[in-house]
Design a protein around this motif. Structure first.
Motif, PDB file in Angstrom:
ATOM      1  N   SER A 105       0.617  -1.738   0.250  1.00  0.00           N
ATOM      2  CA  SER A 105      -0.196  -0.376   0.132  1.00  0.00           C
ATOM      3  C   SER A 105       0.687   1.030  -0.264  1.00  0.00           C
ATOM      4  O   SER A 105       1.675   1.529   0.219  1.00  0.00           O
ATOM      5  CB  SER A 105      -0.695  -0.343   1.166  1.00  0.00           C
ATOM      6  OG  SER A 105      -0.064  -0.304   2.380  1.00  0.00           O
ATOM      7  N   VAL A 106       0.203   2.209  -0.593  1.00  0.00           N
ATOM      8  CA  VAL A 106       1.032   4.219  -0.074  1.00  0.00           C
ATOM      9  C   VAL A 106       1.252   4.361   0.967  1.00  0.00           C
ATOM     10  O   VAL A 106       0.988   4.143   2.247  1.00  0.00           O
ATOM     11  CB  VAL A 106       0.068   4.733  -0.952  1.00  0.00           C
ATOM     12  CG1 VAL A 106       1.220   6.096  -0.730  1.00  0.00           C
ATOM     13  CG2 VAL A 106      -0.742   4.059  -2.027  1.00  0.00           C
ATOM     14  N   LYS A 126       2.966   4.007  -4.258  1.00  0.00           N
ATOM     15  CA  LYS A 126       1.770   4.085  -4.218  1.00  0.00           C
ATOM     16  C   LYS A 126       1.717   3.036  -4.369  1.00  0.00           C
ATOM     17  O   LYS A 126       2.554   1.779  -4.287  1.00  0.00           O
ATOM     18  CB  LYS A 126       1.662   3.860  -6.508  1.00  0.00           C
ATOM     19  CG  LYS A 126       1.956   2.736  -7.393  1.00  0.00           C
ATOM     20  CD  LYS A 126       2.027   3.208  -8.610  1.00  0.00           C
ATOM     21  CE  LYS A 126       1.995   1.690  -9.369  1.00  0.00           C
ATOM     22  NZ  LYS A 126       1.565   1.829 -10.977  1.00  0.00           N
ATOM     23  N   GLY A 127      -0.219   2.548  -4.534  1.00  0.00           N
ATOM     24  CA  GLY A 127      -0.213   0.531  -3.957  1.00  0.00           C
ATOM     25  C   GLY A 127      -0.395  -0.234  -4.981  1.00  0.00           C
ATOM     26  O   GLY A 127      -0.379   0.302  -6.112  1.00  0.00           O
ATOM     27  N   GLY A 128       0.114  -1.844  -5.320  1.00  0.00           N
ATOM     28  CA  GLY A 128      -0.144  -2.821  -5.884  1.00  0.00           C
ATOM     29  C   GLY A 128       0.531  -3.649  -5.450  1.00  0.00           C
ATOM     30  O   GLY A 128       0.987  -3.841  -4.264  1.00  0.00           O
ATOM     31  N   THR A 129       1.147  -4.220  -6.615  1.00  0.00           N
ATOM     32  CA  THR A 129       1.943  -5.642  -6.493  1.00  0.00           C
ATOM     33  C   THR A 129       3.266  -5.267  -7.090  1.00  0.00           C
ATOM     34  O   THR A 129       2.999  -4.953  -7.658  1.00  0.00           O
ATOM     35  CB  THR A 129       1.249  -6.921  -7.618  1.00  0.00           C
ATOM     36  OG1 THR A 129      -0.050  -6.437  -7.164  1.00  0.00           O
ATOM     37  CG2 THR A 129       1.527  -8.049  -6.821  1.00  0.00           C
ATOM     38  N   ILE A 130       4.092  -5.927  -5.600  1.00  0.00           N
ATOM     39  CA  ILE A 130       5.317  -5.968  -6.736  1.00  0.00           C
ATOM     40  C   ILE A 130       6.277  -7.593  -7.768  1.00  0.00           C
ATOM     41  O   ILE A 130       5.926  -8.250  -7.279  1.00  0.00           O
ATOM     42  CB  ILE A 130       6.505  -6.404  -5.075  1.00  0.00           C
ATOM     43  CG1 ILE A 130       6.288  -5.639  -3.622  1.00  0.00           C
ATOM     44  CG2 ILE A 130       7.897  -6.574  -5.520  1.00  0.00           C
ATOM     45  CD1 ILE A 130       6.761  -4.022  -3.892  1.00  0.00           C
ATOM     46  N   LYS A 131       5.822  -6.413  -8.517  1.00  0.00           N
ATOM     47  CA  LYS A 131       6.122  -7.393  -9.426  1.00  0.00           C
ATOM     48  C   LYS A 131       7.609  -7.987  -9.809  1.00  0.00           C
ATOM     49  O   LYS A 131       8.017  -8.930 -10.196  1.00  0.00           O
ATOM     50  CB  LYS A 131       5.513  -6.872 -11.416  1.00  0.00           C
ATOM     51  CG  LYS A 131       5.747  -6.978 -12.676  1.00  0.00           C
ATOM     52  CD  LYS A 131       5.314  -7.055 -12.828  1.00  0.00           C
ATOM     53  CE  LYS A 131       5.773  -7.747 -14.964  1.00  0.00           C
ATOM     54  NZ  LYS A 131       5.383  -9.152 -14.850  1.00  0.00           N
ATOM     55  N   GLN A 132       8.598  -7.168  -9.251  1.00  0.00           N
ATOM     56  CA  GLN A 132      10.623  -7.548  -9.462  1.00  0.00           C
ATOM     57  C   GLN A 132      10.863  -6.319  -8.752  1.00  0.00           C
ATOM     58  O   GLN A 132      11.007  -5.531  -8.787  1.00  0.00           O
ATOM     59  CB  GLN A 132      10.397  -6.873 -11.055  1.00  0.00           C
ATOM     60  CG  GLN A 132      11.809  -7.395 -11.936  1.00  0.00           C
ATOM     61  CD  GLN A 132      12.130  -7.080 -12.627  1.00  0.00           C
ATOM     62  OE1 GLN A 132      11.914  -6.971 -13.668  1.00  0.00           O
ATOM     63  NE2 GLN A 132      13.223  -7.759 -13.168  1.00  0.00           N
TER      64      GLN A 132
END
Length: 151
Positions: A105-106, A126-132
Motif C-alpha cells: 500500500s501507499v 503507490k499501491g499495487g503488487t511487487i512485480k520485480q
C-alpha cells in the motif's frame, strides 16, 4: 548575539570530494552543526567521432539478445532518490520489507538506503503488487536507478 562559525577547511575538503566523485551534493552533520555543499550540475559535451565499420556477412549469424528496456522510465518503477547502499531488511536477521508478488500500500517501507551513515526509508508512492525487485540487499545504488517495479 550569536556568531556563526564556518570551517572553511571542511568546506574545501567537501568541495574536493564533490569534484573527485562527480557528486553534486554532500552534507555532513555533527552534533549541532551541519555543513551542506551543493554544486550546480554542468554538462560537458565531448566531441564524438563516428567511424563506419566494414560490413561482413556471416553464413550462420546467431541472434543477438535485445538490450533490456530502461526500467527507470517504467510507470511502476521506484527509482533511487539518492546514492547509497540499499538494504531490503531492517537488519540481517529480519525478514525483508517486501517480496516479489506481495501486495503493498501507499507509504509502506520498501527498503532502506544508507547514505552518509544515515538509513533512509524508501516508501511506496503507490499501491499495487511487487512485480520485480531489481537490486539485492547490500547493493550500491545510484541516483535515479530503478529499485523496484510496482504494478
Amino acid at each position: 548575539m550569536s556568531r556563526l562559525l564556518v570551517d572553511a577547511d571542511a568546506i574545501r575538503a567537501l568541495a574536493d570530494i564533490l569534484t573527485e566523485t562527480g557528486l553534486t551534493e554532500i552534507e555532513v552533520a555533527e552534533k549541532d552543526s551541519r555543513i551542506r555543499v551543493v554544486r550546480a550540475g554542468t554538462t560537458v559535451a565531448a566531441p564524438v567521432q563516428t567511424i563506419a565499420a566494414p560490413v561482413v556477412s556471416t553464413p550462420a549469424a546467431t541472434p543477438v539478445a535485445a538490450a533490456p528496456a530502461d526500467l527507470s522510465k517504467h510507470p511502476g518503477a521506484v527509482n533511487s532518490p539518492m546514492v547509497g547502499v540499499a538494504y531490503l531488511a531492517p537488519d540481517p536477521s529480519s525478514p525483508p520489507f517486501i517480496t516479489e508478488g506481495q501486495t503493498i500500500s501507499v507509504g509502506q517501507t520498501l527498503m532502506l538506503i544508507e547514505a552518509m551513515k544515515t538509513f533512509n526509508q524508501i516508501k511506496a508512492t503507490k499501491g499495487g503488487t511487487i512485480k520485480q525487485i531489481l537490486i539485492a540487499s547490500g547493493d550500491p545504488v545510484e541516483f535515479g536507478q530503478p529499485l523496484v517495479i510496482i504494478e
